[in-house]
Design a protein around this motif. Structure first.
Motif, PDB file in Angstrom:
ATOM      1  N   GLY A  82       0.847  -1.197   0.000  1.00 15.69           N
ATOM      2  CA  GLY A  82       0.000   0.000   0.000  1.00 15.69           C
ATOM      3  C   GLY A  82       0.876   1.239   0.000  1.00 15.69           C
ATOM      4  N   ILE A  83       0.249   2.366  -0.249  1.00 17.73           N
ATOM      5  CA  ILE A  83       0.990   3.633  -0.299  1.00 17.73           C
ATOM      6  C   ILE A  83       0.154   4.735   0.347  1.00 17.73           C
ATOM      7  N   GLY A  84       0.812   5.792   0.821  1.00 18.69           N
ATOM      8  CA  GLY A  84       0.097   6.936   1.405  1.00 18.69           C
ATOM      9  C   GLY A  84      -0.752   6.499   2.589  1.00 18.69           C
ATOM     10  N   GLY A  85      -2.003   6.913   2.561  1.00 15.42           N
ATOM     11  CA  GLY A  85      -2.907   6.578   3.658  1.00 15.42           C
ATOM     12  C   GLY A  85      -3.159   5.095   3.798  1.00 15.42           C
ATOM     13  N   SER A  86      -2.831   4.322   2.771  1.00 18.15           N
ATOM     14  CA  SER A  86      -3.034   2.876   2.843  1.00 18.15           C
ATOM     15  C   SER A  86      -1.776   2.151   3.328  1.00 18.15           C
ATOM     16  N   TYR A  87      -0.852   2.889   3.903  1.00 22.88           N
ATOM     17  CA  TYR A  87       0.406   2.271   4.338  1.00 22.88           C
ATOM     18  C   TYR A  87       0.986   2.917   5.597  1.00 22.88           C
ATOM     19  N   ILE A 141      -3.541  -3.314   0.233  1.00 23.72           N
ATOM     20  CA  ILE A 141      -4.452  -2.274   0.729  1.00 23.72           C
ATOM     21  C   ILE A 141      -4.523  -1.141  -0.291  1.00 23.72           C
ATOM     22  N   SER A 142      -5.713  -0.900  -0.821  1.00 19.89           N
ATOM     23  CA  SER A 142      -5.879   0.231  -1.743  1.00 19.89           C
ATOM     24  C   SER A 142      -7.357   0.581  -1.785  1.00 19.89           C
ATOM     25  N   LYS A 143      -7.684   1.762  -1.313  1.00 16.43           N
ATOM     26  CA  LYS A 143      -9.098   2.160  -1.284  1.00 16.43           C
ATOM     27  C   LYS A 143      -9.669   2.198  -2.696  1.00 16.43           C
ATOM     28  N   SER A 144      -8.935   2.867  -3.601  1.00 10.38           N
ATOM     29  CA  SER A 144      -9.414   2.977  -4.982  1.00 10.38           C
ATOM     30  C   SER A 144      -9.256   1.652  -5.709  1.00 10.38           C
ATOM     31  N   GLY A 145      -8.256   0.897  -5.290  1.00  5.60           N
ATOM     32  CA  GLY A 145      -7.969  -0.368  -5.964  1.00  5.60           C
ATOM     33  C   GLY A 145      -7.261  -0.170  -7.293  1.00  5.60           C
ATOM     34  N   THR A 146      -6.876   1.060  -7.596  1.00  7.09           N
ATOM     35  CA  THR A 146      -6.262   1.310  -8.909  1.00  7.09           C
ATOM     36  C   THR A 146      -4.914   2.021  -8.820  1.00  7.09           C
ATOM     37  N   THR A 147      -4.429   2.301  -7.621  1.00  7.88           N
ATOM     38  CA  THR A 147      -3.183   3.070  -7.493  1.00  7.88           C
ATOM     39  C   THR A 147      -2.005   2.275  -8.079  1.00  7.88           C
ATOM     40  N   THR A 148      -1.222   2.948  -8.914  1.00  9.30           N
ATOM     41  CA  THR A 148      -0.182   2.255  -9.687  1.00  9.30           C
ATOM     42  C   THR A 148       0.821   1.509  -8.805  1.00  9.30           C
ATOM     43  N   GLU A 149       1.354   2.199  -7.780  1.00  8.36           N
ATOM     44  CA  GLU A 149       2.448   1.608  -6.990  1.00  8.36           C
ATOM     45  C   GLU A 149       2.038   0.270  -6.359  1.00  8.36           C
ATOM     46  N   PRO A 150       0.949   0.228  -5.555  1.00  9.14           N
ATOM     47  CA  PRO A 150       0.578  -1.065  -4.978  1.00  9.14           C
ATOM     48  C   PRO A 150       0.080  -2.066  -6.022  1.00  9.14           C
ATOM     49  N   ALA A 151      -0.610  -1.567  -7.068  1.00  6.65           N
ATOM     50  CA  ALA A 151      -1.138  -2.497  -8.082  1.00  6.65           C
ATOM     51  C   ALA A 151       0.002  -3.243  -8.777  1.00  6.65           C
ATOM     52  N   GLY A 204     -11.536   8.893   4.222  1.00 12.22           N
ATOM     53  CA  GLY A 204     -10.479   9.095   3.228  1.00 12.22           C
ATOM     54  C   GLY A 204      -9.204   8.361   3.629  1.00 12.22           C
ATOM     55  N   GLY A 205      -8.310   8.139   2.670  1.00  6.08           N
ATOM     56  CA  GLY A 205      -7.097   7.355   2.905  1.00  6.08           C
ATOM     57  C   GLY A 205      -6.310   7.783   4.136  1.00  6.08           C
ATOM     58  N   ARG A 206      -6.021   9.067   4.250  1.00  7.57           N
ATOM     59  CA  ARG A 206      -5.136   9.512   5.344  1.00  7.57           C
ATOM     60  C   ARG A 206      -5.833   9.517   6.698  1.00  7.57           C
ATOM     61  N   PHE A 207      -7.163   9.304   6.704  1.00 12.80           N
ATOM     62  CA  PHE A 207      -7.902   9.218   7.970  1.00 12.80           C
ATOM     63  C   PHE A 207      -8.312   7.766   8.260  1.00 12.80           C
ATOM     64  N   LYS A 283       2.885  13.891   8.569  1.00 10.81           N
ATOM     65  CA  LYS A 283       3.195  14.754   7.427  1.00 10.81           C
ATOM     66  C   LYS A 283       2.170  14.568   6.312  1.00 10.81           C
ATOM     67  N   GLN A 284       1.788  13.320   6.076  1.00 15.81           N
ATOM     68  CA  GLN A 284       0.771  13.105   5.041  1.00 15.81           C
ATOM     69  C   GLN A 284      -0.568  13.692   5.482  1.00 15.81           C
ATOM     70  N   LEU A 285      -0.923  13.402   6.748  1.00 14.82           N
ATOM     71  CA  LEU A 285      -2.220  13.863   7.258  1.00 14.82           C
ATOM     72  C   LEU A 285      -2.367  15.375   7.092  1.00 14.82           C
ATOM     73  N   ASP A 415      -9.981  16.673   0.657  1.00 12.76           N
ATOM     74  CA  ASP A 415      -9.695  16.310  -0.743  1.00 12.76           C
ATOM     75  C   ASP A 415      -8.185  16.427  -0.997  1.00 12.76           C
ATOM     76  N   GLN A 416      -7.767  16.003  -2.168  1.00 12.43           N
ATOM     77  CA  GLN A 416      -6.336  16.064  -2.514  1.00 12.43           C
ATOM     78  C   GLN A 416      -6.183  16.231  -4.016  1.00 12.43           C
ATOM     79  N   PRO A 417      -6.766  17.344  -4.557  1.00 16.72           N
ATOM     80  CA  PRO A 417      -6.730  17.511  -6.019  1.00 16.72           C
ATOM     81  C   PRO A 417      -5.312  17.561  -6.570  1.00 16.72           C
TER      82      PRO A 417
HETATM   83  O1  PA5 Z   1      -4.879   9.990   1.635  1.00 17.28           O
HETATM   84  C1  PA5 Z   1      -5.030   9.634   0.486  1.00 17.28           C
HETATM   85  O2  PA5 Z   1      -6.141   9.683  -0.072  1.00 17.28           O
HETATM   86  C2  PA5 Z   1      -3.899   9.059  -0.320  1.00 17.28           C
HETATM   87  O3  PA5 Z   1      -2.694   9.141   0.287  1.00 17.28           O
HETATM   88  C3  PA5 Z   1      -4.171   7.595  -0.592  1.00 17.28           C
HETATM   89  O4  PA5 Z   1      -4.284   6.928   0.622  1.00 17.28           O
HETATM   90  C4  PA5 Z   1      -3.067   6.970  -1.429  1.00 17.28           C
HETATM   91  O5  PA5 Z   1      -2.934   7.669  -2.630  1.00 17.28           O
HETATM   92  C5  PA5 Z   1      -3.395   5.515  -1.734  1.00 17.28           C
HETATM   93  O6  PA5 Z   1      -4.626   5.421  -2.377  1.00 17.28           O
HETATM   94  P1  PA5 Z   1      -5.377   4.050  -2.476  1.00 17.28           P
HETATM   95  O7  PA5 Z   1      -5.692   3.577  -1.110  1.00 17.28           O
HETATM   96  O8  PA5 Z   1      -6.614   4.349  -3.272  1.00 17.28           O
HETATM   97  O9  PA5 Z   1      -4.462   3.102  -3.198  1.00 17.28           O
END
Ligand code: PA5
Length: 447
Positions: A82-87, A141-151, A204-207, A283-285, A415-417
Motif C-alpha cells: 500500500g501507499i500513502g494513507g493505505s500504508y 491495501i488500496s481504497k481505490s484499488g487502482t493506485t499504480t504503486e501497490p497495483a 479518506g485514505g489519510r484518515f 506529514k501526510q495527514l 480532498d487532494q486535487p
Molecule cells: O490519503 C489519500 O487519499 C492518499 O494518500 C491515498 O491513501 C493513497 O494515494 C493511496 O490510495 P489508495 O488507497 O486508493 O491506493
C-alpha cells in the motif's frame, strides 16, 4: 493521556491570543460537527472509534480482522502492500508500539515488509529475495484499488505466489483491503475468492488508520487493537470538550496563530527513532489536508538528538521560518542504567547512577531552551508512555486537530486535487490508453 504544554510559546504567542482564537476554533469545530463544511462526505473517521465497538457491521469487521490475523500469524512473513494513507498509519503504529527494528527482534509474530510504496525495482527485488524461501501472506491495501504503486507490486508478488502455492493455495494467503464494492482490486478479490476488508466510503485514505487499513497489519504484529480503539474513544470524548479544556482545539489554534504570524513550516520533533514513521504519517495527514489553494504549513520532521547533528544548525540559526511541535514521551519503553567506569577515560563518570533516558531528557530540555532562544517557538505535546491506548488517542487527536485546522484555514481538509498532476503526466508518458493527446504534448515539452 495527551497534554499540550504551551510554556515554550512565551514571547511568540501571548495567552490572550490563544484566548482570542476560541471563536475561530469553535466555528471550525461547529462546521465539522454539523457536517456542513467542505468535504463532508468524508467524516466517517469522526465517529469511527465508537462505531467500531457499537455498529454491528464494524464489530463483524473487527472479528474478521482478528480471525485473519490468527491465520496470517502462522506464516513467517507478511507483505503489506500500500501507499500513502493505505500504508503509513499501519507502519507508524507498528514501529512505535513494537520497534523500528521489529523484523530483527525475537517474536512469535511474522516479519513485516512494506512494498508497493514506491516504484523502485531494486527495493522490491531485495524484499522478494529475502522472502523467496519463506512462508508468506500478503495484505494488499488500496481504497481505490487502482493506485499504480501497490497495483504493480501486487501483480508481481501474486504471480510468484500462484507459482509457489497454486491458485487455490493463495486463497488463505492473500488478504485485500479495499472499497466495499468498487475498483479493480475488489473485482479481482471477488473473482479469485480472496478475503476482503472494507475501507468505508466516508473515510479518506489519510484518515483510515483505525479501519482495517491499519488494524489488520497491527493485529498481525501482535498489537492489542481493542486497546488502540479504546484510546481513540477516549480522544473522541476529550476532543469535544469546551475550548478551555480542549488541548486538541488549542493545538489547532496555536499552529494557526503561528502560521498567521509568518511561520511556514511545522517541524515535528521526537526524541525516539520509533516515532519517525508517526511523523511520516503526520506529514501526510496535515500536508495533504492543508496544503492547497496556495495555503498551509509545510509539515516536516526530525528525530533528535540524531538530527541535532545535521538539521539542528538550521533550526537554531537558519531562516526563521518554522516552529517545532515536540512529542515529549515521558517514559521510554525500556531504559539503561549507567554504571561507574573505574578508568573513566571517556570522562562520562559524571553520569554514573543515572538512566540513559535522563540524558535524553536533558538533551530535550537543553534543546527547547536553545531553540526558543534562537527564535523558534515550541509547542510541546506530552505523553506519559508509549502504549496502545496512548497511540490510539494520539491518532485521533491529530486527525481532529487537522480537520479543525483545515477549516480554520479555509480549505477543504478532505480532498487532494494536487496529487492528480503527477499521476496524469505519468500515465500519459507511459502510454496508458486514453492519454494519447497529453502524451504528445508532454513529450514535446520534454524535448
Ligand atoms: O490519503 C489519500 O487519499 C492518499 O494518500 C491515498 O491513501 C493513497 O494515494 C493511496 O490510495 P489508495 O488507497 O486508493 O491506493
Amino acid at each position: 493521556m495527551i497534554k499540550l504544554n504551551t510554556n515554550y510559546l512565551k514571547g511568540f504567542v501571548a495567552d490572550h491570543e490563544i484566548a482570542y482564537a476560541e471563536d475561530g476554533v469553535n466555528a471550525a469545530a461547529a462546521l465539522l460537527d454539523s457536517k456542513n463544511g467542505p468535504g463532508n462526505d468524508f467524516l466517517g473517521w469522526t465517529t469511527l472509534p465508537f462505531d467500531l465497538t457499537t455498529n454491528p457491521e464494524y464489530v463483524k469487521e473487527i472479528e474478521l480482522i482478528k480471525d485473519s490475523a490468527k491465520i496470517i500469524k502462522k506464516s513467517s512473513a507478511l507483505l503489506v502492500i500500500g501507499i500513502g494513507g493505505s500504508y503509513l498509519g499501519a507502519r507508524a503504529v507498528i514501529d512505535l508500539l513494537k520497534s523500528p527494528l521489529y523484523n530483527n527482534l525475537k517474536k512469535d509474530t511474522p516479519d513485516i515488509y512494506y512494498i508497493g510504496n514506491s516504484i523502485n525495482p531494486a527495493y522490491l527485488n531485495e524484499v522478494l529475495s529475502i522472502i523467496e524461501d519463506r512462508d508468506i501472506c500478503i495484505n494488499v491495501i488500496s481504497k481505490s484499488g487502482t493506485t499504480t504503486e501497490p497495483a504493480l507490486a501486487f501483480r508481481i508478488i501474486r504471480e510468484k505466489m500462484i507459482a509457489k502455492y497454486g491458485k487455490d493455495g493463495v486463497r488463505d494467503r492473500i488478504f485485500c483491503t479495499t472499497d466495499k464494492a468498487r475498483g479493480t482490486l475488489k473485482k479481482l478479490a471477488d473473482e479469485e475468492g480472496y478475503r476482503t476488508f472494507v475501507v468505508p466510503d466516508d473515510v479518506g485514505g489519510r484518515f483510515s488508520v483505525l479501519t482495517a487499513v491499519g488494524l489488520l497489519p497491527m493485529a498481525c504484529a501482535g498489537i492489542d487493537i481493542d486497546a488502540v480503539i479504546a484510546g481513540a474513544q477516549k480522544a473522541v470524548e476529550d476532543t469535544v470538550l469546551p475550548y478551555a479544556s480542549n488541548d486538541c482545539y488549542k493545538y489547532a489554534a496555536v499552529r494557526n496563530i503561528l502560521y498567521r504570524k509568518g511561520k511556514s513550516v511545522e517541524l515535528m520533533v521526537s526524541y525516539d527513532p520509533a516515532y519517525a514513521m508517526m511523523s511520516e504519517w503526520f506529514k501526510q495527514l496535515f500536508g495533504e489536508s492543508e496544503g492547497k489553494d496556495g495555503k498551509g504549513l509545510f509539515p516536516a520532521s526530525v528525530t533528535f538528538s540524531t538530527d541535532l547533528h545535521s538539521l539542528g544548525q538550521f533550526v537554531q540559526d537558519g531562516s526563521n521560518i518554522m516552529f517545532e511541535t515536540v512529542i515529549d514521551i515521558k517514559t521510554p519503553k525500556t531504559d539503561i542504567f549507567l554504571e561507574n567506569d573505574k578508568d573513566n577515560i571517556d570522562g562520562l563518570n559524571f553520569l554514573t547512577g543515572q538512566n540513559m533516558s535522563m540524558v535524553n531528557r536533558k538533551a530535550f530540555e537543553g534543546t527547547v531552551l536553545a531553540h526558543t532562544e534562537g527564535g523558534v517557538p515550541n509547542i510541546i505535546i506530552e505523553m506519559d508512555k508509549i502504549d496502545e491506548e496512548n497511540v490510539g488517542y494520539l491518532i485521533y487527536f491529530f486527525e481532529k486537530a487537522c480537520a479543525v485546522s483545515g477549516y480554520m484555514l479555509g480549505v477543504n481538509p478532505f480532498d487532494q486535487p494536487g496529487v492528480e498532476g503527477y499521476k496524469n503526466n505519468m500515465y500519459a508518458l507511459l502510454g496508458k490508453p486514453g492519454y494519447e493527446e497529453k502524451r504528445a504534448e508532454l513529450e514535446k515539452k520534454l524535448g
